[in-house]
Design an enzyme around this catalytic site. Structure first.
Site, short mmCIF file in Angstrom:
data_model
loop_
_atom_site.label_atom_id
_atom_site.label_comp_id
_atom_site.label_asym_id
_atom_site.label_seq_id
_atom_site.Cartn_x
_atom_site.Cartn_y
_atom_site.Cartn_z
N ARG A 169 0.86 -1.18 0.00
CA ARG A 169 0.00 0.00 0.00
C ARG A 169 0.90 1.23 0.00
O ARG A 169 2.06 1.17 0.40
CB ARG A 169 -0.93 0.01 1.22
CG ARG A 169 -0.24 -0.01 2.53
CD ARG A 169 -1.19 -0.17 3.71
NE ARG A 169 -0.48 -0.06 4.98
CZ ARG A 169 -0.18 1.09 5.56
NH1 ARG A 169 -0.53 2.23 5.03
NH2 ARG A 169 0.47 1.12 6.71
N ARG A 173 -2.79 10.83 1.28
CA ARG A 173 -3.52 11.66 2.23
C ARG A 173 -4.20 12.79 1.46
O ARG A 173 -3.54 13.59 0.82
CB ARG A 173 -2.56 12.26 3.25
CG ARG A 173 -1.93 11.22 4.14
CD ARG A 173 -1.10 11.88 5.21
NE ARG A 173 -0.36 10.89 5.96
CZ ARG A 173 0.72 11.16 6.69
NH1 ARG A 173 1.16 12.40 6.75
NH2 ARG A 173 1.34 10.22 7.35
N ARG A 246 20.26 -5.68 1.58
CA ARG A 246 20.68 -4.50 0.84
C ARG A 246 21.57 -3.71 1.80
O ARG A 246 21.34 -3.68 3.01
CB ARG A 246 19.47 -3.64 0.43
CG ARG A 246 18.61 -4.25 -0.63
CD ARG A 246 19.30 -4.39 -1.97
NE ARG A 246 19.54 -3.09 -2.59
CZ ARG A 246 20.29 -2.92 -3.68
NH1 ARG A 246 20.91 -3.96 -4.22
NH2 ARG A 246 20.45 -1.72 -4.21
N ARG A 277 19.21 9.71 -1.37
CA ARG A 277 18.78 10.89 -0.61
C ARG A 277 19.99 11.59 0.00
O ARG A 277 21.08 11.02 0.09
CB ARG A 277 17.76 10.52 0.47
CG ARG A 277 18.27 9.60 1.54
CD ARG A 277 17.18 9.35 2.58
NE ARG A 277 17.63 8.40 3.60
CZ ARG A 277 16.95 8.13 4.70
NH1 ARG A 277 15.78 8.71 4.93
NH2 ARG A 277 17.41 7.26 5.59
N GLU A 303 23.40 9.23 0.45
CA GLU A 303 23.21 7.79 0.64
C GLU A 303 23.13 7.09 -0.71
O GLU A 303 22.41 7.52 -1.60
CB GLU A 303 21.91 7.52 1.41
CG GLU A 303 21.97 7.92 2.86
CD GLU A 303 20.74 7.49 3.63
OE1 GLU A 303 19.98 6.62 3.15
OE2 GLU A 303 20.51 8.04 4.73
N TYR A 351 13.18 -6.71 9.22
CA TYR A 351 13.31 -5.25 9.21
C TYR A 351 12.47 -4.70 10.36
O TYR A 351 11.25 -4.78 10.37
CB TYR A 351 12.84 -4.62 7.88
CG TYR A 351 12.99 -3.12 7.95
CD1 TYR A 351 14.25 -2.56 7.89
CD2 TYR A 351 11.90 -2.29 8.18
CE1 TYR A 351 14.43 -1.19 8.02
CE2 TYR A 351 12.07 -0.92 8.31
CZ TYR A 351 13.34 -0.38 8.23
OH TYR A 351 13.51 0.97 8.38
N ASP A 353 11.63 -1.38 12.88
CA ASP A 353 11.79 0.01 13.29
C ASP A 353 12.34 0.00 14.72
O ASP A 353 12.24 -1.00 15.43
CB ASP A 353 10.45 0.75 13.25
CG ASP A 353 10.07 1.18 11.84
OD1 ASP A 353 10.99 1.41 11.03
OD2 ASP A 353 8.86 1.27 11.55
#
Length: 370
Positions: A169, A173, A246, A277, A303, A351, A353
């Site tokens: 997804r 917004r 990665r 970025r 990066e 992964y 957070d």
């Protein structure tokens, strides 16, 4: 004899160590790096707390995690508002009314929704790859300018070659809210993450520059149990094969100017720009030093996403079918290990957070330190 040998002084290891010490356990923390704090390590450059292993913005909806971390640091009010640069055109991320106005000139949410709906209709049936999946969610224009180039740099593959499930997804917004994270609690620890982790490890023996796997036999004898947060395949000497990641390479520059880009993060979404970025670290703390003074210089990090090879820093697990199946086999071996608990991003090949890492460690503490 220690109760626990904790391999890794990152967030998972530090959380377990702190809780274990609080529970009256004797613990030893080791790390092969010369510093604590793992990938959230921040170093001081000209008064700027530089996020050495990439930008880390703390955000969570988990009250117990927020209450835990705020024991060790005061967090500022930093809000992640990302800017996307497509060949000199600047867009707001995540996709919101600022983005749609810049892209199509639409002014109302109804106009934006109609435009997205019209463009999504290009894809008929089930999306067969990431490109089709993204277009089916947000349309061709946003895909071409804001998703395609960035994603191809991130993964090193054409969007048509990437599986659809990578983008399940995309946040759309129909408001002017450009806060990247939809989290109740958010910010950066004042003074940097290293200072926060040092506070967590206060009173705990820490040995740095120690390679656990190279000295496993003698180190294992020091404690009743091991908490291992390194790569799970490395623990078993890669005997079933190597899990893929990665990696990210950083090019850091100290500039003798007060402001390079006016934002903490700017994503470069065209394919031709080689970096993904640029991070300007001072804006994580509003361009001020610890005393609240304006900083005259700035540090930027470009990066570059890259294929991982042994010896590189592993960043993002490649959670495709092949690697997930291999991890499941390693997990069976891990379960059979006596007195070793595997945890964290590398130990669980997941992964995570930051808040999820801490939450996972706190859950382990609840089970283990009863």
């Amino acid at each position: 004899m220690y109760d626990y040998l904790i391999v890794g002084a990152g967030l998972y290891g530090a959380t377990f160590a702190q809780q274990a010490r609080e529970a009256g356990k004797k613990v030893l923390v080791i790390d092969r790096r010369p510093n604590i704090a793992g990938n959230v390590y921040t170093e001081d450059v000209e008064g700027i707390h530089v996020h050495k292993y990439g930008a880390h913005i703390f955000h969570t909806n988990l009250k117990r995690v927020w209450e835990y971390v705020t024991r060790f640091a005061t967090f500022n009010r930093f809000t992640n508002t990302v800017v996307a640069n497509y060949k000199g055109e600047l867009y707001s991320l995540p996709f919101n009314m600022y983005t749609f106005n810049k892209m199509w000139g639409v002014v109302t949410p109804e106009q934006a929704a109609a435009k997205i709906s019209e463009q999504r209709a290009e894809i008929k049936g089930e999306p067969q790859n990431l490109e089709e999946q993204a277009i089916s969610l947000v349309g061709r224009d946003i895909f071409e300018k804001l998703i395609k180039g960035y994603t191809e740099k991130q993964w090193g593959r054409d969007c048509k070659e990437l599986p659809a499930f990578i983008i399940k997804r995309l946040p759309v917004r129909l408001t002017f809210d450009n806060n990247y994270f939809n989290a109740l609690y958010q910010g950066i620890p004042m003074g940097g993450y290293t200072k926060m982790v040092a506070k967590m490890l206060e009173g705990i023996e820490v040995r740095l520059g120690v390679d656990y796997l190279a000295n496993k036999e003698e180190l294992d004898k020091l404690a009743k149990k091991v908490i291992y947060t390194g790569p799970i395949d490395a623990y078993f000497d890669f005997k079933l094969g190597t899990l893929e990641y990665r990696s990210v390479r950083f090019e850091n520059e100290l500039l003798d100017i007060p402001n390079f880009q006016g934002n903490a993060a700017v994503n470069y979404t065209d394919r031709e720009t080689p970096w993904t970025r640029i991070i300007e670290h001072k804006w994580f703390e509003f361009g001020k030093d610890d005393a609240g003074n304006d900083l005259p210089k700035t540090v930027i990090s470009r990066e570059y996403s890259s294929e991982w090879k042994p010896g590189d820093e592993p960043y993002y697990p490649v959670n495709d079918e092949k690697n997930s199946a291999l991890y499941d086999e390693y997990k069976k071996l891990a379960t059979a290990e006596n007195n070793v608990i595997f945890g964290g991003r590398l130990g669980e090949y997941k992964y995570y957070d930051m808040d999820a890492v801490i939450d996972s460690a706190l859950s382990l503490c609840k089970r283990e330190l009863r």
